[in-house]
Design an enzyme around this catalytic site. Structure first.
Site, PDB file in Angstrom:
ATOM      1  N   ARG A   1       1.197  -1.373  -0.481  1.00 61.36           N
ATOM      2  CA  ARG A   1       0.035   0.339   0.178  1.00 61.36           C
ATOM      3  C   ARG A   1       0.603   1.520   0.151  1.00 61.36           C
ATOM      4  NH1 ARG A   1      -3.748   3.313   3.869  1.00 61.36           N
ATOM      5  NH2 ARG A   1      -5.477   3.462   2.922  1.00 61.36           N
TER       6      ARG A   1
ATOM      7  N   ILE B   1      -7.335   7.991  -0.965  1.00 59.93           N
ATOM      8  CA  ILE B   1      -7.264   6.329  -1.067  1.00 59.93           C
ATOM      9  C   ILE B   1      -8.239   5.962   0.194  1.00 59.93           C
ATOM     10  CG2 ILE B   1      -5.317   6.585   0.415  1.00 59.93           C
ATOM     11  CD1 ILE B   1      -4.385   3.850  -0.805  1.00 59.93           C
ATOM     12  N   SER B   2      -9.099   4.264   0.056  1.00 55.38           N
ATOM     13  CA  SER B   2     -10.010   4.489   0.836  1.00 55.38           C
ATOM     14  C   SER B   2      -8.795   3.508   2.221  1.00 55.38           C
ATOM     15  CB  SER B   2     -10.592   3.281   0.414  1.00 55.38           C
ATOM     16  OG  SER B   2     -11.812   4.284  -0.654  1.00 55.38           O
ATOM     17  N   ALA B   3      -9.744   3.217   3.316  1.00 54.08           N
ATOM     18  CA  ALA B   3      -8.827   2.270   4.034  1.00 54.08           C
ATOM     19  C   ALA B   3      -9.387   1.340   4.128  1.00 54.08           C
ATOM     20  CB  ALA B   3     -10.428   3.077   5.595  1.00 54.08           C
TER      21      ALA B   3
END
Ligand code: SAM
Length: 228
Positions: free
Chosen positions: A38, A64-66
């Site tokens: 990530r 950016i999503s969790a």
């Protein structure tokens, strides 16, 4: 970056994955998230937070999503080897990479993004992380991507005012779609097209996403509540 960073990032990623395991994420999604670096999908200023379970700013008012949200969406989608997947909202490219791990080299992710700079950076991130089964398009994903339809799975990563019918129409029989819907109050939905063609919609629960902007999304002049 040197060997020390690589070891530290791998350690932090393993800790994050262990926390997601406690939350009930499936083994196959945990394995995929163990494999996706990530930190290569976030701006360098946020690299040290790459393995904190939180959304991060990727510029142009987008996030950016969790990680837990990515895991929940992938589990709801039940991705299988060889699937053809449409993603709406490439953003950083991270969610596409996790899905690409799950569908393997015989599958493909077609990802749409409306912001040209994010098309460029997501492509760079995906290349740096070594994924070849993802293609990113500059387009309005609220109308789907008819040239590659129909899809086994559709993952929408921005919140729509209602479920866009072109996306439902581009789902294969037996296909699944996850999509957040709403403005001030949003919910995630799982949409399935059963073997007899019936479309079934189930509400999963409350979420927070950036708005889907486009023909079947919000329009700029509508000023969605969470337009950030
Ligand atoms: N999947 C992304 C990731 O892993 O980084 C997260 C994306 S962010 C929560 C949502 C993205 O959807 C933003 O990059 C935004 O520009 C994009 N978006 C919004 N409306 C769109 C549309 N109509 N078509 C394609 N992308 C759209």
């Amino acid at each position: 970056m040197g060997e020390w960073y690589f070891v530290e990032f791998s350690k932090k990623r393993a800790e994050l994955v262990a926390r997601l395991k406690v939350r009930g994420v499936s083994e196959k999604v945990l394995r995929a998230m163990t494999n996706v670096p990530r930190h290569l999908f976030v701006p360098s200023v946020h690299m040290s937070s790459a393995y904190v379970d939180t959304p991060l700013n990727i510029g142009h008012g987008q996030t950016i999503s969790a990680p837990h949200m990515v895991a929940i969406m992938c589990d709801l989608l039940d991705l299988q080897e060889g699937h053809k997947v449409l993603e709406v909202g490439a953003g950083s490219g991270y969610n596409a990479a996790v899905m690409a791990e799950l569908i393997g080299n015989t599958g493909i992710v077609y990802s749409t993004e409306r912001i040209p700079e994010l098309v460029g950076s997501s492509k760079n991130n995906i290349k740096a992380a070594g994924y070849r089964n993802i293609e990113v398009f500059l387009s309005d994903g609220s109308i789907g991507l008819p040239e590659h339809a129909p899809y086994d799975r559709i993952c929408v990563t921005a919140s729509a005012p209602s479920i866009p019918q072109p996306l439902v129409q581009q789902l294969k029989t037996g296909g699944r779609m996850v999509i957040p819907v709403g403005d001030m109050f949003q919910s995630l939905y799982l949409v399935t097209r059963d073997s007899d063609g019936t479309v079934v919609t189930k509400e999963w629960g409350g979420v927070v996403f950036v708005p889907l902007i486009g023909k079947h999304g919000f329009h700029f002049e509508q000023k969605p509540y969470r337009h950030h």
